[in-house]
Design an enzyme around this catalytic site. Structure first.
Site, PDB file in Angstrom:
ATOM      1  CE  LYS A  28       0.343 -14.450  -3.956  1.00 35.49           C
ATOM      2  NZ  LYS A  28      -0.280 -13.406  -2.853  1.00 35.49           N
TER       3      LYS A  28
HETATM    4  O1  G3P Z   1      -2.810 -12.939  -0.363  1.00 34.69           O
HETATM    5  C1  G3P Z   1      -3.782 -13.861  -0.995  1.00 34.69           C
HETATM    6  C2  G3P Z   1      -4.968 -14.043  -0.050  1.00 34.69           C
HETATM    7  O2  G3P Z   1      -4.817 -14.292   1.027  1.00 34.69           O
HETATM    8  C3  G3P Z   1      -6.102 -12.748  -0.067  1.00 34.69           C
HETATM    9  O3  G3P Z   1      -6.821 -12.979   0.867  1.00 34.69           O
HETATM   10  O4  G3P Z   1      -8.574 -11.966   2.736  1.00 34.69           O
HETATM   11  O5  G3P Z   1      -8.020 -10.718   0.468  1.00 34.69           O
HETATM   12  O6  G3P Z   1      -9.209 -12.880   0.380  1.00 34.69           O
HETATM   13  P1  G3P Z   1      -8.262 -12.037   1.101  1.00 34.69           P
END
Ligand code: G3P
Length: 218
Positions: A83
């Site tokens: 990533k």
């Molecule tokens: O892993 C990337 C993403 O899904 C993060 O989500 O909940 O931290 O905005 P969030």
């Protein structure tokens, strides 16, 4: 539609992998920090549990170091998907890693323009963050619609749309209606998707009636 789970919690991954519904896993530095585990160990363990792509994020910000990190991560298991952030150095690294034959997930995407650049860099996956856009009063799902439309207009684009920062099942359903390839779900959201009060009520009634028959299938 493929479902990935968005966590670095091994117990959760094992538990949900048993449902047979998990196609991959995404992690990020915040999720690794939350797990309290060694990053490299966790990635190796997850890759052994789930056969699909397991996203492991680089933490350097310059191309040379990102590439070194990405190549190290790619060697951990054949299903590692490196990533990288959506920055000029990240996309340069994406292109180099794709040249090595490594899967790459380009993360922290918040605009269609960024998604177009990631596709040109040969990303395997683009991760638009819908929840974080909603959080600032922007239409997160609108971005998914735009990216799906743009990618569909160019059959040569092979980048898969991976809906990230998912907050609830409504995001998942909206993404599925738009034809997004993947959604990465926090474990709670995947569990919520099973739930409906009428399912619970209906099952209770069936079991009560069945008990009245005094029969047993086995
Ligand atoms: O892993 C990337 C993403 O899904 C993060 O989500 O909940 O931290 O905005 P969030």
């Amino acid at each position: 539609m493929k479902f990935f789970i968005d966590t670095a919690d091994i117990k959760e991954i094992r538990d949900l992998a048993e449902t047979g519904l998990v196609d991959g896993v995404t992690t990020n530095p915040s999720l690794v920090a939350k797990s309290g585990r060694n990053f490299i160990d966790v990635v190796k363990e997850i890759c052994a549990i789930v056969p699909g792509p397991v996203s492991a994020e680089v933490t350097a910000t310059d191309h040379a170091q990102m590439l070194r990190e990405g190549r190290k991560l790619a060697k951990l298991a054949s299903n590692v998907c490196v990533k990288v952030p959506l920055t000029p150095d990240g996309l340069k690294t994406c292109k180099a890693l794709r040249g090595d034959g490594t899967q790459v997930n380009v993360t922290l995407c918040f605009s269609a323009a960024q998604a177009l650049l990631a596709a040109k860099a040969g990303a395997s996956f683009i991760s638009p963050f819908v929840g974080r856009l909603d959080d600032i009063g922007t239409d997160g799902m609108g971005l998914i619609a735009d990216i799906v439309q743009i990618y569909d207009a160019y059959p040569a684009i092979e980048t898969e749309v991976l809906v990230a920062s998912v907050r609830h099942p409504i995001h998942v359903i909206a993404a599925a209606k738009m034809g997004a390839d993947v959604a990465t779900l926090p474990p709670t959201v995947l569990r919520q998707m099973f739930n409906h009060p009428l399912t619970d009520k209906g099952l209770a009634a069936f079991l009560a009636d069945w008990a009245k028959t005094g029969q047993s299938i086995l």
